[in-house]
Write an enzyme that holds these catalytic residues in place. Structure first.
Site, mmCIF file in Angstrom:
data_model
loop_
_atom_site.group_PDB
_atom_site.id
_atom_site.type_symbol
_atom_site.label_atom_id
_atom_site.label_comp_id
_atom_site.label_asym_id
_atom_site.label_seq_id
_atom_site.Cartn_x
_atom_site.Cartn_y
_atom_site.Cartn_z
ATOM 1 C CE LYS A 1 -4.824 5.724 7.269
ATOM 2 N NZ LYS A 1 -5.377 5.460 5.918
ATOM 3 C CG ASP B 1 -9.926 0.017 2.836
ATOM 4 O OD1 ASP B 1 -9.645 0.044 4.191
ATOM 5 O OD2 ASP B 1 -8.878 0.420 1.823
ATOM 6 C CE1 TYR C 1 -3.398 4.747 -1.990
ATOM 7 C CE2 TYR C 1 -3.661 4.917 0.314
ATOM 8 C CZ TYR C 1 -3.037 4.686 -0.590
ATOM 9 O OH TYR C 1 -1.399 4.478 -0.472
HETATM 10 C C1 LIG Z 1 -4.683 4.593 4.827
HETATM 11 C C2 LIG Z 1 -5.588 3.597 4.078
HETATM 12 C C3 LIG Z 1 -4.896 2.460 3.408
HETATM 13 C C4 LIG Z 1 -3.561 2.214 3.524
HETATM 14 O O1 LIG Z 1 -2.925 1.807 4.783
HETATM 15 P P1 LIG Z 1 -1.438 2.218 4.815
HETATM 16 O O2 LIG Z 1 -1.310 1.953 6.485
HETATM 17 O O3 LIG Z 1 -1.120 3.604 4.658
HETATM 18 O O4 LIG Z 1 -0.577 1.385 3.988
HETATM 19 C C5 LIG Z 1 -5.793 1.453 3.003
HETATM 20 N N1 LIG Z 1 -7.286 1.737 2.725
HETATM 21 C C6 LIG Z 1 -7.716 2.985 3.133
HETATM 22 C C7 LIG Z 1 -9.242 3.410 3.172
HETATM 23 C C8 LIG Z 1 -6.957 4.068 3.742
HETATM 24 O O5 LIG Z 1 -7.322 5.106 4.489
#
Ligand SMILES: *Cc1c(COP(=O)(O)O)cnc(C)c1O
Length: 424
Positions: A264, A236, A141
């Site tokens: 995060k 990511d 994701y």
């Molecule tokens: C949480 C997450 C996102 C999205 O971040 P948001 O701040 O919720 O938009 C993207 N990539 C990964 C791997 C994530 O865990």
């Protein structure tokens, strides 16, 4: 106002009563909770119930709730003003910390969420390569951006189909979806479409199909095949950044991507995202270069100081070995309890993040993750909640340990978990 009343009122004015779908507890059933306070590794709901927290706001709170140094810096900054719309000193400081800590990043652009980070990194990859196609892995994701919120079609390596109404097929088709940890599938898409592939985006340790580590050599293989074809490799690291080591998964696995997405932990609990990479790549971003991307509240001073204090603490204390040990202890204890109860399961753990899958198959990709017993997971979640343990309200997510989980807290948590499992 109590929990139930708040949820009822929320349902009137917010879709599903929430601002992010998984908070509605649809994957686990039962009444969602409204949280009003957090301290250290504990949170309290609107009815006054206390929980030991392994959700950690989905990962950001690696230092626990309301970490004193972060709270103090935020309070002081609030007194000076909430937003200026021009550059403030804390943006520079946070950027310097990111560059110092994350091996492949020499320049960084701050945004307001992980979604914005991945969206902007993809734009940059397309902008500098002049190519359209994006390769992503099934079960990873990357936020809710159109090109990345897609599902696999049928077949091993396929053009994506929209993951939701509202994404045009024409856009989804610019993304190719392949199974995680599957070199053959990646080779196949590069053989067929190599010249048109702008980038491969991957969670170097998957966290959003539950925790799934990369197979030995898989990340190095991605580094090589993208280089061979002139495509960019995007890690990511929105979850893994500052979580698995101070330099994230790229430091742990010693593989440097071209671009890195962060979020995060980076904001220490406030909304911050970022994308960064080598100077020559990041210099293509406006105003230095032609690839446009902007944000009115990007680099917000209050959010920046929360990030600065969080990263400084992680850089100076490097709590990673200790965090990993704690997660090992909790996950092994949970595994022992489930075994005693005769419940088939697999636990995948990397550092301080892990997932308990209710399956008897090894989980190496989304297909194997999906063999989990979701009904049993729902029951497990609800029992834990009843006993005062908060874990993510969905099977395909990670439990997170924080530095605020002290020995006594873990002891107490394991007792609560044991009594929950006994009643399953
Ligand atoms: C949480 C997450 C996102 C999205 O971040 P948001 O701040 O919720 O938009 C993207 N990539 C990964 C791997 C994530 O865990």
């Amino acid at each position: 106002m109590n929990n139930q009343k708040l949820i009822q009122e929320a349902l009137e004015v917010l879709p599903g009563g929430v601002n992010s779908p998984v908070r509605a507890f649809k994957a686990v059933g039962g009444e969602p909770v409204v949280l009003v306070k957090g301290r250290g590794c504990r949170v309290w709901d609107a009815d006054g119930n206390e929980y030991i927290d392994f959700l950690a706001s989905w990962g950001p709170l690696i230092l626990g709730h309301a970490y004193p140094k972060v709270v103090k810096a935020v309070k002081e900054e609030v007194e000076r003003g909430l937003s200026f719309g021009l550059t403030n000193p804390h943006e520079v400081k946070l950027a310097q910390l990111v560059v110092e800590m994350v091996p492949s990043v020499e320049k960084v652009r701050f945004v307001n969420s992980g979604t914005e980070a991945t969206m902007s990194a993809i734009r940059l990859a397309r902008g500098v390569t002049g190519r359209k196609l994006v390769v992503k892995f099934e079960g990873c994701y990357h936020g809710h951006y159109d090109s990345l919120l897609v599902s696999a079609g049928s077949g091993v390596a396929t053009f994506a189909i929209p993951g939701t109404p509202g994404i045009p097929e024409e856009i989804a088709k610019l993304t190719l979806v392949v199974p995680f940890n599957n070199r053959e599938a990646v080779k196949k898409v590069f053989e067929e479409y190599g010249e048109d592939i702008a980038c491969v985006i991957v969670e170097p340790v998957a966290g959003n199909m539950g925790v799934v580590p990369p197979k030995e050599g898989f990340l190095k293989f991605l580094r090589e095949i993208t280089e061979e074809h002139g495509s960019l490799l995007i890690f990511d690291e929105v979850i893994t950044g500052f979580r698995l080591s101070k330099g994230g998964a790229q430091e742990l696995f010693d593989v440097n991507p071209d671009l890195t997405c962060l979020g995060k932990i980076l904001g220490g609990g406030l909304p911050v995202g970022a994308y960064g990479g080598r100077k020559e790549l990041m210099s293509q971003v406006a105003p230095e270069g032609p690839v446009y991307q902007a944000g009115t509240l990007s680099g917000n001073p209050v959010a920046m100081v929360a990030g600065v204090e969080t990263l400084k603490e992680l850089r100076d204390k490097e709590p990673y070995e200790e965090l990993g040990e704690k997660a090992k202890r909790v996950s092994e204890a949970v595994s022992g309890m489930l075994k005693e109860k005769g419940i088939p399961h697999r636990i995948n753990r990397v550092g301080s993040m892990f997932t308990v899958f209710f399956t008897d198959k090894e989980v190496v990709d989304f297909e194997s993750a999906k063999s989990s017993d979701l009904e049993l997971f729902g029951k497990f979640f609800r029992k834990l909640l009843e006993k005062g343990i908060l874990i993510p309200p969905a099977q395909f997510e990670a439990w997170f340990l924080s530095t605020a989980h002290e020995e006594e807290d873990i002891e107490e948590a394991l007792n609560r978990i044991e009594s929950a499992i006994r009643e399953l």
